[in-house]
Design a protein around this motif. Structure first.
Motif, short mmCIF file in Angstrom:
data_model
loop_
_atom_site.label_atom_id
_atom_site.label_comp_id
_atom_site.label_asym_id
_atom_site.label_seq_id
_atom_site.Cartn_x
_atom_site.Cartn_y
_atom_site.Cartn_z
N GLU A 112 0.83 -1.20 0.00
CA GLU A 112 0.00 0.00 0.00
C GLU A 112 0.87 1.26 0.00
O GLU A 112 2.06 1.20 0.28
CB GLU A 112 -0.91 0.01 1.23
N GLY A 113 0.23 2.40 -0.25
CA GLY A 113 0.93 3.68 -0.19
C GLY A 113 1.38 3.98 1.23
O GLY A 113 0.71 3.63 2.20
N ALA A 114 2.53 4.60 1.34
CA ALA A 114 3.09 4.93 2.66
C ALA A 114 2.44 6.20 3.19
O ALA A 114 2.19 7.15 2.46
CB ALA A 114 4.60 5.14 2.55
N TYR A 115 2.16 6.19 4.48
CA TYR A 115 1.78 7.39 5.19
C TYR A 115 3.08 7.96 5.73
O TYR A 115 3.86 7.25 6.39
CB TYR A 115 0.82 7.08 6.34
N ILE A 116 3.33 9.23 5.43
CA ILE A 116 4.58 9.87 5.86
C ILE A 116 4.23 11.18 6.54
O ILE A 116 3.43 11.96 6.02
CB ILE A 116 5.50 10.14 4.66
N VAL A 117 4.81 11.39 7.69
CA VAL A 117 4.63 12.67 8.38
C VAL A 117 5.99 13.36 8.42
O VAL A 117 7.02 12.74 8.67
CB VAL A 117 4.02 12.50 9.79
N VAL A 118 5.98 14.65 8.09
CA VAL A 118 7.18 15.47 8.08
C VAL A 118 7.06 16.43 9.26
O VAL A 118 6.14 17.24 9.31
CB VAL A 118 7.30 16.26 6.75
N SER A 119 7.99 16.30 10.20
CA SER A 119 7.91 17.07 11.44
C SER A 119 9.17 17.87 11.70
O SER A 119 10.27 17.46 11.32
CB SER A 119 7.71 16.12 12.64
N LEU A 120 8.99 18.98 12.39
CA LEU A 120 10.12 19.75 12.91
C LEU A 120 10.37 19.24 14.32
O LEU A 120 9.45 19.21 15.15
CB LEU A 120 9.77 21.24 12.94
N VAL A 121 11.60 18.78 14.58
CA VAL A 121 11.96 18.31 15.92
C VAL A 121 13.13 19.13 16.44
O VAL A 121 13.96 19.62 15.68
CB VAL A 121 12.31 16.80 15.92
N ASP A 122 13.17 19.28 17.76
CA ASP A 122 14.25 20.07 18.36
C ASP A 122 15.49 19.21 18.55
O ASP A 122 15.52 18.03 18.16
CB ASP A 122 13.79 20.71 19.68
N ALA A 123 16.52 19.78 19.15
CA ALA A 123 17.80 19.10 19.31
C ALA A 123 17.70 17.82 20.14
O ALA A 123 18.50 16.91 19.99
CB ALA A 123 18.82 20.05 19.94
N LYS A 124 16.69 17.73 21.01
CA LYS A 124 16.49 16.54 21.84
C LYS A 124 15.57 15.52 21.19
O LYS A 124 15.27 14.48 21.77
CB LYS A 124 15.92 16.95 23.20
N GLY A 125 15.08 15.83 19.98
CA GLY A 125 14.20 14.91 19.27
C GLY A 125 12.73 15.08 19.60
O GLY A 125 11.90 14.26 19.20
N ASN A 126 12.39 16.14 20.33
CA ASN A 126 10.99 16.40 20.68
C ASN A 126 10.26 17.05 19.51
O ASN A 126 10.79 17.98 18.89
CB ASN A 126 10.89 17.33 21.90
N TYR A 127 9.06 16.58 19.24
CA TYR A 127 8.26 17.14 18.16
C TYR A 127 7.85 18.57 18.51
O TYR A 127 7.38 18.82 19.61
CB TYR A 127 7.00 16.32 17.93
N GLU A 128 8.06 19.48 17.57
CA GLU A 128 7.66 20.87 17.79
C GLU A 128 6.49 21.25 16.89
O GLU A 128 5.59 21.97 17.29
CB GLU A 128 8.83 21.81 17.54
N LYS A 129 6.52 20.75 15.66
CA LYS A 129 5.50 21.16 14.70
C LYS A 129 5.42 20.12 13.58
O LYS A 129 6.42 19.53 13.21
CB LYS A 129 5.89 22.52 14.11
N THR A 130 4.22 19.92 13.07
CA THR A 130 4.02 19.07 11.90
C THR A 130 4.10 19.97 10.67
O THR A 130 3.36 20.94 10.57
CB THR A 130 2.64 18.37 11.95
#
Length: 159
Positions: free
Chosen positions: A40-58
């Protein structure tokens, strides 16, 4: 005295709005080349993460059926708290296909330890927390980044 308070209030509101307007952003054309895989087609999310790997924004979601968002396990923890996608959504991407989107990134995030993370999932197949990750540095933004799973490579071009 009332006029003084009114003027002070207006100046405060104007200052808050102008500060947000001054946040400079740059648009990047994001070219994503998928690896050849069967399924099937892949679901891909592109996120901005900080230096510690924490999600900040999609920044972008490829796959518009929300019932499959939970398959993007790490990002879904971030999404579930907010119940809101910060970005545009588009179609999922099949094996061998190419996708071109536009990402808008705040200039102050460049060379400040941030990364753009590409997380991917395909129904009944392996999930990749970090299929590709682009450090937000001047050098890395000029290069092609290889994927580790369904993504063959990612290339960002400043517009």
């Amino acid at each position: 005295m009332k006029n003084y308070i009114k003027i002070l209030g207006i100046a405060l509101v104007f200052g808050l709005f102008s500060n947000n307007l001054l946040a400079q952003t740059t648009k990047y054309k994001c070219m994503l080349q998928m690896a050849n895989y069967v399924g099937e087609g892949a679901y891909i999310v592109v996120s901005l993460v900080d230096a510690k790997g924490n999600y900040e924004k999609t920044l972008y979601v490829m796959g518009n059926d929300k019932k499959w968002y939970k398959e993007l396990k790490e990002w879904h923890k971030f999404y579930a708290k907010r119940k809101k996608v910060d970005a545009k959504t588009g179609a999922s991407v099949a094996g061998g296909d190419r996708s071109v989107t536009v990402l808008e990134i705040e200039d102050k995030k460049i060379n400040a330890g941030y990364k753009i993370r590409f997380e991917s999932a395909v129904e009944d197949q392996k999930y990749h927390v970090i299929d590709a990750e682009v450090p937000l540095t001047t050098e890395a933004l000029a290069d092609k980044t290889e994927g580790k799973g369904y993504i063959r490579y990612v290339k960002l071009i400043k517009m």
